[in-house]
Write a protein that holds these residues in place. Structure first.
Motif, PDB file in Angstrom:
ATOM      1  N   PRO A  19       0.940  -1.540  -0.021  1.00  0.00           N
ATOM      2  CA  PRO A  19       0.302  -0.352  -0.191  1.00  0.00           C
ATOM      3  C   PRO A  19       0.533   1.383  -0.065  1.00  0.00           C
ATOM      4  N   LYS A  20       1.585   1.049  -0.075  1.00  0.00           N
ATOM      5  CA  LYS A  20       3.225   2.598  -0.198  1.00  0.00           C
ATOM      6  C   LYS A  20       3.716   2.865  -1.162  1.00  0.00           C
ATOM      7  N   GLY A  21       3.479   1.790  -2.697  1.00  0.00           N
ATOM      8  CA  GLY A  21       3.555   2.369  -3.222  1.00  0.00           C
ATOM      9  C   GLY A  21       5.095   1.636  -3.285  1.00  0.00           C
ATOM     10  N   ARG A  22       6.044   1.457  -4.288  1.00  0.00           N
ATOM     11  CA  ARG A  22       7.401   1.240  -4.665  1.00  0.00           C
ATOM     12  C   ARG A  22       8.345   1.524  -3.429  1.00  0.00           C
ATOM     13  N   GLY A  23       8.849   0.902  -3.281  1.00  0.00           N
ATOM     14  CA  GLY A  23       9.841   1.365  -2.272  1.00  0.00           C
ATOM     15  C   GLY A  23      11.303   1.330  -2.995  1.00  0.00           C
ATOM     16  N   ASP A  59       3.831  17.315  -5.125  1.00  0.00           N
ATOM     17  CA  ASP A  59       3.513  17.498  -3.493  1.00  0.00           C
ATOM     18  C   ASP A  59       3.486  16.233  -2.818  1.00  0.00           C
ATOM     19  N   HIS A  60       3.762  14.973  -3.635  1.00  0.00           N
ATOM     20  CA  HIS A  60       3.532  13.609  -2.353  1.00  0.00           C
ATOM     21  C   HIS A  60       5.580  13.472  -2.387  1.00  0.00           C
ATOM     22  N   TYR A  61       6.085  14.861  -2.997  1.00  0.00           N
ATOM     23  CA  TYR A  61       7.483  14.155  -2.929  1.00  0.00           C
ATOM     24  C   TYR A  61       8.789  15.284  -2.764  1.00  0.00           C
ATOM     25  N   THR A  62       8.189  16.527  -2.672  1.00  0.00           N
ATOM     26  CA  THR A  62       8.775  17.687  -2.210  1.00  0.00           C
ATOM     27  C   THR A  62       9.428  17.913  -1.255  1.00  0.00           C
ATOM     28  N   GLY A  76      16.762   9.531  -3.586  1.00  0.00           N
ATOM     29  CA  GLY A  76      15.784  10.730  -3.083  1.00  0.00           C
ATOM     30  C   GLY A  76      14.251  10.549  -3.087  1.00  0.00           C
ATOM     31  N   SER A  77      13.428  10.590  -4.083  1.00  0.00           N
ATOM     32  CA  SER A  77      11.928  10.209  -4.394  1.00  0.00           C
ATOM     33  C   SER A  77      11.238   8.896  -3.734  1.00  0.00           C
ATOM     34  N   MET A  78      12.158   8.314  -3.474  1.00  0.00           N
ATOM     35  CA  MET A  78      11.699   6.871  -3.351  1.00  0.00           C
ATOM     36  C   MET A  78      11.872   5.911  -2.165  1.00  0.00           C
ATOM     37  N   PHE A  79      12.154   6.799  -1.825  1.00  0.00           N
ATOM     38  CA  PHE A  79      11.922   6.434   0.048  1.00  0.00           C
ATOM     39  C   PHE A  79      10.646   6.576   0.652  1.00  0.00           C
ATOM     40  N   ASN A  80      10.458   5.840   1.595  1.00  0.00           N
ATOM     41  CA  ASN A  80       9.308   5.772   1.318  1.00  0.00           C
ATOM     42  C   ASN A  80       9.142   6.099   3.563  1.00  0.00           C
ATOM     43  N   HIS A  81       7.903   6.304   4.270  1.00  0.00           N
ATOM     44  CA  HIS A  81       8.307   7.274   5.575  1.00  0.00           C
ATOM     45  C   HIS A  81       7.862   5.799   6.421  1.00  0.00           C
ATOM     46  N   ALA A  82       8.538   6.484   7.168  1.00  0.00           N
ATOM     47  CA  ALA A  82       8.980   5.569   8.721  1.00  0.00           C
ATOM     48  C   ALA A  82       9.227   6.164  10.306  1.00  0.00           C
ATOM     49  N   SER A 115      12.349   9.174   7.587  1.00  0.00           N
ATOM     50  CA  SER A 115      11.022   9.810   8.185  1.00  0.00           C
ATOM     51  C   SER A 115      10.422  10.924   7.607  1.00  0.00           C
ATOM     52  N   TYR A 116       9.426  11.277   7.505  1.00  0.00           N
ATOM     53  CA  TYR A 116       9.010  12.879   6.910  1.00  0.00           C
ATOM     54  C   TYR A 116       8.090  13.569   7.846  1.00  0.00           C
ATOM     55  N   GLY A 117       8.876  13.298   9.168  1.00  0.00           N
ATOM     56  CA  GLY A 117       7.779  14.083   9.375  1.00  0.00           C
ATOM     57  C   GLY A 117       6.776  13.814  10.599  1.00  0.00           C
ATOM     58  N   LEU A 120       2.049  13.420   8.470  1.00  0.00           N
ATOM     59  CA  LEU A 120       1.948  13.223   7.249  1.00  0.00           C
ATOM     60  C   LEU A 120       0.471  13.073   6.107  1.00  0.00           C
ATOM     61  N   TRP A 121       0.661  13.544   5.081  1.00  0.00           N
ATOM     62  CA  TRP A 121      -0.628  13.785   4.612  1.00  0.00           C
ATOM     63  C   TRP A 121      -0.882  12.233   3.699  1.00  0.00           C
ATOM     64  N   PHE A 122      -0.788  11.451   4.235  1.00  0.00           N
ATOM     65  CA  PHE A 122      -1.067   9.787   3.910  1.00  0.00           C
ATOM     66  C   PHE A 122      -2.218   8.614   5.079  1.00  0.00           C
ATOM     67  N   PRO A 123      -2.823   8.187   4.861  1.00  0.00           N
ATOM     68  CA  PRO A 123      -2.912   7.183   6.157  1.00  0.00           C
ATOM     69  C   PRO A 123      -1.460   6.468   6.466  1.00  0.00           C
ATOM     70  N   ASP A 124      -1.075   6.378   7.756  1.00  0.00           N
ATOM     71  CA  ASP A 124       0.587   5.331   7.241  1.00  0.00           C
ATOM     72  C   ASP A 124      -0.159   4.402   7.891  1.00  0.00           C
ATOM     73  N   MET A 125       0.581   3.174   6.426  1.00  0.00           N
ATOM     74  CA  MET A 125       0.749   1.631   6.522  1.00  0.00           C
ATOM     75  C   MET A 125       1.617   1.637   7.430  1.00  0.00           C
ATOM     76  N   GLU A 126       3.058   1.883   7.320  1.00  0.00           N
ATOM     77  CA  GLU A 126       3.846   1.360   8.209  1.00  0.00           C
ATOM     78  C   GLU A 126       3.372   1.350   9.755  1.00  0.00           C
ATOM     79  N   LYS A 127       2.846   1.974   9.755  1.00  0.00           N
ATOM     80  CA  LYS A 127       2.358   2.273  11.547  1.00  0.00           C
ATOM     81  C   LYS A 127       1.564   1.014  11.768  1.00  0.00           C
TER      82      LYS A 127
HETATM   83  C1  LIG Z   1       7.921  10.608  -1.939  1.00  0.00           C
HETATM   84  S1  LIG Z   1       6.916   9.333  -2.210  1.00  0.00           S
HETATM   85  C2  LIG Z   1       7.534   7.689  -2.090  1.00  0.00           C
HETATM   86  C3  LIG Z   1       7.257   6.701  -2.915  1.00  0.00           C
HETATM   87  C4  LIG Z   1       5.894   6.389  -3.840  1.00  0.00           C
HETATM   88  N1  LIG Z   1       6.065   4.919  -2.145  1.00  0.00           N
HETATM   89  C5  LIG Z   1       5.799   6.145  -5.296  1.00  0.00           C
HETATM   90  O1  LIG Z   1       5.441   4.273  -5.319  1.00  0.00           O
HETATM   91  O2  LIG Z   1       6.164   6.567  -5.500  1.00  0.00           O
HETATM   92  C6  LIG Z   1       5.605   9.708  -1.169  1.00  0.00           C
HETATM   93  C7  LIG Z   1       4.435   8.612  -1.124  1.00  0.00           C
HETATM   94  O3  LIG Z   1       4.189   7.390  -0.494  1.00  0.00           O
HETATM   95  C8  LIG Z   1       3.331   6.950  -0.278  1.00  0.00           C
HETATM   96  N2  LIG Z   1       3.894   6.593   1.303  1.00  0.00           N
HETATM   97  C9  LIG Z   1       5.280   6.900   1.636  1.00  0.00           C
HETATM   98  N3  LIG Z   1       5.456   6.208   2.537  1.00  0.00           N
HETATM   99  C10 LIG Z   1       4.403   5.493   3.234  1.00  0.00           C
HETATM  100  C11 LIG Z   1       3.915   4.985   4.509  1.00  0.00           C
HETATM  101  N4  LIG Z   1       4.862   4.443   5.264  1.00  0.00           N
HETATM  102  N5  LIG Z   1       2.372   4.416   4.365  1.00  0.00           N
HETATM  103  C12 LIG Z   1       1.476   4.613   3.497  1.00  0.00           C
HETATM  104  N6  LIG Z   1       2.235   5.258   2.148  1.00  0.00           N
HETATM  105  C13 LIG Z   1       3.428   5.862   2.555  1.00  0.00           C
HETATM  106  C14 LIG Z   1       2.511   8.435  -0.474  1.00  0.00           C
HETATM  107  O4  LIG Z   1       1.908   7.716  -1.150  1.00  0.00           O
HETATM  108  C15 LIG Z   1       3.134   9.224   0.117  1.00  0.00           C
HETATM  109  O5  LIG Z   1       1.952   9.998  -0.838  1.00  0.00           O
END
Ligand SMILES: C[S@@+](CC[C@H](N)C(=O)[O-])C[C@H]1O[C@@H](n2cnc3c(N)ncnc32)[C@H](O)[C@@H]1O
Length: 176
Positions: A19-23, A59-62, A76-82, A115-117, A120-127
């Motif tokens: 659910p976090k997308g690519r990582g 705005d999801h990446y900057t 740097g744009s591909m790291f997900n949040h924890a 850590s994005y801080g 967050l602007w999305f539900p945290d799946m990692e949490k």
């Molecule tokens: C900088 S991008 C990271 C790469 C992204 N996963 C992708 O596939 O392009 C940030 C976006 O990834 C997703 N994301 C990152 N960390 C996450 C997390 N802990 N839980 C859920 N979504 C996450 C959110 O959609 C967020 O807006």
């Protein structure tokens, strides 16, 4: 501007992280403090960003940057949040790069997360995944139980790096 070395990233993979997308996942051990990437950035001046960028996928990446918002080019744009990141970063405004390094030994197969801080602007799946693994969870009102594992950061390296190198960066991905 300095001449910036590039890094061998052949042990890293971009892969589907559910659910976090690519990582970003490592296939080998990354030792604590190792530099993982130095990403050049593309700066969007504040005025341009407020008129255009903030309404787009950007705005999801900057990252917050002096004079505007910056897109990390490359990893740097591909790291997900924890909440407990294994990767820290520092913005280098002079050289227009972001340096990423390991906050602890990172084992083969682990996802690399920053850590994005706190906001967050999305539900945290990692949490969610971590709470499930630890047997915690939300009650019907959406209140989470369990501690945030303060004592698990007994690893002094992690603590030291988080405070010296990461603390002032922790809000870098928050939106203005
Ligand atoms: C900088 S991008 C990271 C790469 C992204 N996963 C992708 O596939 O392009 C940030 C976006 O990834 C997703 N994301 C990152 N960390 C996450 C997390 N802990 N839980 C859920 N979504 C996450 C959110 O959609 C967020 O807006």
């Amino acid at each position: 501007m300095e001449s910036i070395p590039l890094f061998d990233q052949s042990a890293l993979r971009i892969q589907d992280c559910g659910p976090k997308g690519r990582g970003v996942v490592t296939t080998t051990l990354i030792p604590a403090r190792a530099t993982i990437d130095i990403s050049p950035i593309l700066l969007f001046p504040s005025e341009e960003y407020s008129v255009h960028g903030q309404y787009t996928q950007l705005d999801h990446y900057t990252y917050r940057w002096q004079g505007g918002m910056a897109l990390a080019l490359g990893l740097g744009s591909m790291f997900n949040h924890a909440n407990k990141p294994n990767v820290g970063f520092q913005r280098d405004f002079v050289n227009k790069v972001i340096r990423y390094s390991a906050l602890r030994d990172i084992q083969a197969g682990e996802e690399l997360c920053i850590s994005y801080g706190p906001n967050l602007w999305f539900p945290d799946m990692e949490k969610d995944e971590q709470d499930q693994a630890e047997g915690h969870g939300a009650d019907g009102a959406g209140n989470w139980s369990g501690t945030d594992g303060e004592d698990e950061t007994g690893d002094s390296l992690l603590t030291r790096l988080q405070f010296s190198d990461v603390e002032d960066e922790v809000s870098a991905l928050e939106k203005p």
